[in-house]
Design a protein around this motif. Structure first.
Motif, mmCIF file in Angstrom:
data_model
loop_
_atom_site.group_PDB
_atom_site.id
_atom_site.type_symbol
_atom_site.label_atom_id
_atom_site.label_comp_id
_atom_site.label_asym_id
_atom_site.label_seq_id
_atom_site.Cartn_x
_atom_site.Cartn_y
_atom_site.Cartn_z
ATOM 1 N N CYS A 49 0.835 -1.199 0.000
ATOM 2 C CA CYS A 49 0.000 0.000 0.000
ATOM 3 C C CYS A 49 0.869 1.247 0.000
ATOM 4 N N ASP A 50 0.514 2.213 -0.839
ATOM 5 C CA ASP A 50 1.279 3.454 -0.912
ATOM 6 C C ASP A 50 0.594 4.613 -0.202
ATOM 7 N N ALA A 51 -0.582 4.354 0.377
ATOM 8 C CA ALA A 51 -1.281 5.381 1.149
ATOM 9 C C ALA A 51 -2.058 4.714 2.274
ATOM 10 N N ILE A 52 -1.983 5.315 3.453
ATOM 11 C CA ILE A 52 -2.636 4.785 4.640
ATOM 12 C C ILE A 52 -3.521 5.878 5.228
ATOM 13 N N VAL A 53 -4.757 5.540 5.539
ATOM 14 C CA VAL A 53 -5.612 6.419 6.334
ATOM 15 C C VAL A 53 -5.623 5.844 7.746
ATOM 16 N N SER A 54 -5.072 6.590 8.694
ATOM 17 C CA SER A 54 -4.914 6.132 10.078
ATOM 18 C C SER A 54 -5.712 7.057 10.989
ATOM 19 N N VAL A 55 -6.816 6.538 11.513
ATOM 20 C CA VAL A 55 -7.716 7.357 12.328
ATOM 21 C C VAL A 55 -7.637 6.891 13.777
ATOM 22 N N GLY A 56 -7.309 7.831 14.669
ATOM 23 C CA GLY A 56 -7.113 7.508 16.072
ATOM 24 C C GLY A 56 -5.644 7.260 16.341
#
Length: 247
Positions: A49-56
């Motif tokens: 993966c070249d993009a991560i959405v990290s919430v929290g």
């Protein structure tokens, strides 16, 4: 169904079946992040993966850091912290949380997804741990946005409320939405809290689930691997991990 009627034992068992992990025929698992709370066991596709959405984000960015070091851009969202405990050029921090709509300290997933699309990613991963807010936001997320992600990792809270019909139905809708395009492939109980008995069924109060999009592998059967597995670690060091093999 009467809103005042508590879910039956078979309904609770059917709900839990929605997060029961499946076997993968072509994929291995990796652990990313530290050896306690903040580390996750995921299908190895996450490494591409070249993009991560990290919430929290909280006080630990060890998970984000591993993927940033591999070249992924990491979009981070957390309205409860003033900043990051560690910096990296690939971190893009927003002091906002994920909400069902954009207002106050929260962004809708439409707005978060717009941030992601601006990066023009080829493959993306979504991780969220939002302390019980997951059911409301998953209700609002668009299925096509969720389907964009190769891998999804999340923590579910609040299972002590499963006797309440309204909470049960919200959890069921959340699990069903996640399962529409993704398959649960790893399950772990966070040992920060214990278990609750609901309709005679012992259920961990916190469950961590990892999903892989269904077009990325084949899933012939439910997994019979032990829970916890060889890559799992207790979230709270010094406390025994929770065994949930019956799942």
């Amino acid at each position: 169904m009467d809103a005042n009627t508590a879910p039956s034992q078979i309904e609770i068992l059917n709900l839990l079946k929605l997060v029961r992990p499946w076997t993968m025929t072509g994929s291995s698992k990796v652990r990313i992040g530290n050896d306690y709370d903040g580390g996750y066991v995921l299908p190895a596709q996450v490494l591409h993966c070249d993009a991560i959405v990290s919430v929290g984000v909280g006080p630990d960015v060890s998970f984000d850091l591993v993927l940033a070091e591999r070249g992924a851009k990491v979009l981070q969202y957390d309205h409860t912290v003033e900043g990051l405990p560690q910096q990296h050029p690939n971190f893009i921090f927003h002091k906002r949380g994920w909400g069902a709509r954009t207002e106050g300290d929260f962004l809708s997933f439409d707005d978060i997804f717009a941030h992601l699309q601006a990066l023009k990613p080829k493959r993306a991963m979504l991780k969220f741990d939002i302390e019980g807010g997951e059911y409301e936001v998953l209700e609002a997320i668009k299925p096509e946005h969720l389907a964009f992600f190769d891998v999804v990792a999340c923590e579910f809270h609040g299972f002590e409320k499963l006797h309440d019909r309204r909470f049960y139905e919200g959890a069921k809708r959340a699990f069903e939405k996640l399962s529409a395009q993704h398959v649960p492939v790893h399950l772990h109980a966070n040992n920060a809290l214990g278990v609750v008995l609901v309709q005679g069924i012992p259920i961990p109060l916190l469950l961590e689930v990892a999903y892989l999009r269904h077009d990325l592998d084949h899933f012939p059967s439910f997994s019979h691997d032990p829970i916890p597995g060889p890559f799992d670690r207790p979230n709270i060091p010094g406390r025994v991990d929770l065994c949930i093999n019956p799942f």
